[in-house]
Design an enzyme around this catalytic site. Structure first.
Site, PDB file in Angstrom:
ATOM      1  N   ASP A  59       0.819  -1.204   0.000  1.00 36.68           N
ATOM      2  CA  ASP A  59       0.000   0.000   0.000  1.00 36.68           C
ATOM      3  C   ASP A  59       0.856   1.258   0.000  1.00 36.68           C
ATOM      4  O   ASP A  59       1.505   1.573   0.996  1.00 36.68           O
ATOM      5  CB  ASP A  59      -0.920   0.004   1.226  1.00 36.68           C
ATOM      6  CG  ASP A  59      -1.948   1.104   1.183  1.00 36.68           C
ATOM      7  OD1 ASP A  59      -2.062   1.771   0.132  1.00 36.68           O
ATOM      8  OD2 ASP A  59      -2.642   1.309   2.193  1.00 36.68           O
ATOM      9  N   ASP A 264      -1.706   5.714  -6.306  1.00 39.64           N
ATOM     10  CA  ASP A 264      -1.935   4.843  -5.163  1.00 39.64           C
ATOM     11  C   ASP A 264      -2.129   3.402  -5.608  1.00 39.64           C
ATOM     12  O   ASP A 264      -2.985   3.110  -6.443  1.00 39.64           O
ATOM     13  CB  ASP A 264      -3.169   5.337  -4.403  1.00 39.64           C
ATOM     14  CG  ASP A 264      -3.601   4.382  -3.308  1.00 39.64           C
ATOM     15  OD1 ASP A 264      -2.728   3.938  -2.545  1.00 39.64           O
ATOM     16  OD2 ASP A 264      -4.797   4.076  -3.222  1.00 39.64           O
TER      17      ASP A 264
END
Length: 358
Positions: A59, A264
């Site tokens: 992440d 992201d």
């Protein structure tokens, strides 16, 4: 679930995640990003003196790496064994007055002076526990050697509740903040630089690649590089998207493009502000023309859908970033592409690649 179900769920997860980004940026909230369901990527690593295998979601929108640890006050079900700190000679808790504790957002002191952490997610999920250090290691896929990173700061989660999936043991933080794995160990693998090549989420075989400190731009044609913008919070990687082009029609945002988009790994779909998106949608409608009629009631959350096989000529859609001399051409099949972050140069680069071969 079918591939369609997975993609629709991933789109809804992406919407929640994008909304939580806005909360963090606009309100200086302590809430962090939401946890995606599908469309995310698990990375394998080892923890401890006697390496214990673990899996966590890679992440770039989180800093602190955390995994579930024994003894659990409240842990969600996970398929692999929960990490037991007692079996590792190199494991130790961090005192709350230590500088390492200060690198962790929302730290506090525990009952015996240990550094504590808590992370609340926008999906009503949370993790709480102690901040610790231990050796994190990886299996180098090139030569089979184990690469070790001693004294890595991570969270030992004892109370973890919400929508966490049993496939993963936690979150592996690759964000830009001080407690992320990249910020901790960038100098040790040569430079604060990493890249990943992500297979489409519907692939059932093969694995994506995550590389640390490797210059994957060498001998590659058509690399697009754009600077990253420093903004609050430092966790997120901000880029500047100048324009979207649809069949040569240039569509620009109404506001300044500097730092207007976050890249992201945990968000499947790309989002634009509503006013900008409507311009792009109108241009796509015009480019497709009357050769096909858009479905009157599209599948939520999508606004523009066509029957399969009804479009003969797909519009060419490209992205233009600040400082890049070439445009990023989006494939009609998907938008999964190679990404490279160079945190010393503060740039991000894009290039086409075959993720199964590299």
């Amino acid at each position: 679930m079918t591939q369609s179900d997975i993609f629709i769920n991933a789109a809804f997860d992406s919407i929640s995640r994008a909304e939580s980004f806005s909360v963090n940026i606009d309100q200086n909230s302590d809430e962090t990003i939401t946890i995606p369901n599908r469309g995310s990527y698990l990375m394998a690593f080892f923890v401890g003196t006697v390496p214990r295998g673990s899996l966590a979601m890679a992440d770039t929108g989180s800093d602190l790496t955390w995994i579930q640890c024994l003894p659990c006050t409240k842990c969600y079900n996970q398929r692999i064994p929960i990490f037991d700190p007692r079996i590792s000679d190199t494991f130790h808790f961090i005192p709350c007055g230590d500088n390492s504790c200060k690198r962790v957002r929302r730290n506090s002191c525990g009952n015996v002076g240990e550094c504590r952490y808590v992370v609340h997610y926008a999906s009503n999920s949370s993790t709480q526990g102690a901040v610790a250090k231990d050796t994190i290691s990886f299996n180098n896929s090139y030569n089979g050697r184990i690469i070790k990173y001693p004294n890595t700061i991570f969270g030992c989660g004892y109370n973890n509740t919400g929508v966490f999936k049993p496939t993963g043991a936690g979150i592996f933080g690759l964000g830009g903040g001080p407690s992320s794995f990249i910020s901790q160990h960038g100098a040790e693998f040569g430079k604060r630089k990493f890249s990943y090549c992500l297979l489409p989420f519907y692939y059932e075989q093969g694995s994506s690649k995550l590389k640390f400190g490797v210059d994957t731009q060498k001998n590659r044609i058509g690399v697009l590089t754009t600077p990253m913008v420093s903004k609050y919070p430092s966790t997120y990687y901000y880029l500047s998207l100048v324009a979207v082009s649809v069949n040569g029609i240039i569509l620009r945002p109404d506001e300044s493009p500097v730092g207007n988009i976050i890249i992201d790994s945990g968000t499947t779909t790309t989002f634009l502000k509503t006013s900008w998106y409507k311009k792009v949608e109108a241009a796509v409608l015009q480019a497709i023309g009357n050769q096909s009629v858009a479905v009157r009631y599209p599948i939520r959350p999508f606004r523009l859908c066509y029957k399969d096989g009804s479009i003969m000529n797909f519009p060419n859609i490209t992205l233009q970033f600040i400082g890049a001399y070439i445009e990023l051409k989006l494939s009609t099949l998907n938008t999964f592409i190679t990404l490279e972050y160079d945190l010393d140069k503060r740039t991000v680069s894009f290039a086409k690649a075959n993720c199964l071969k590299e």
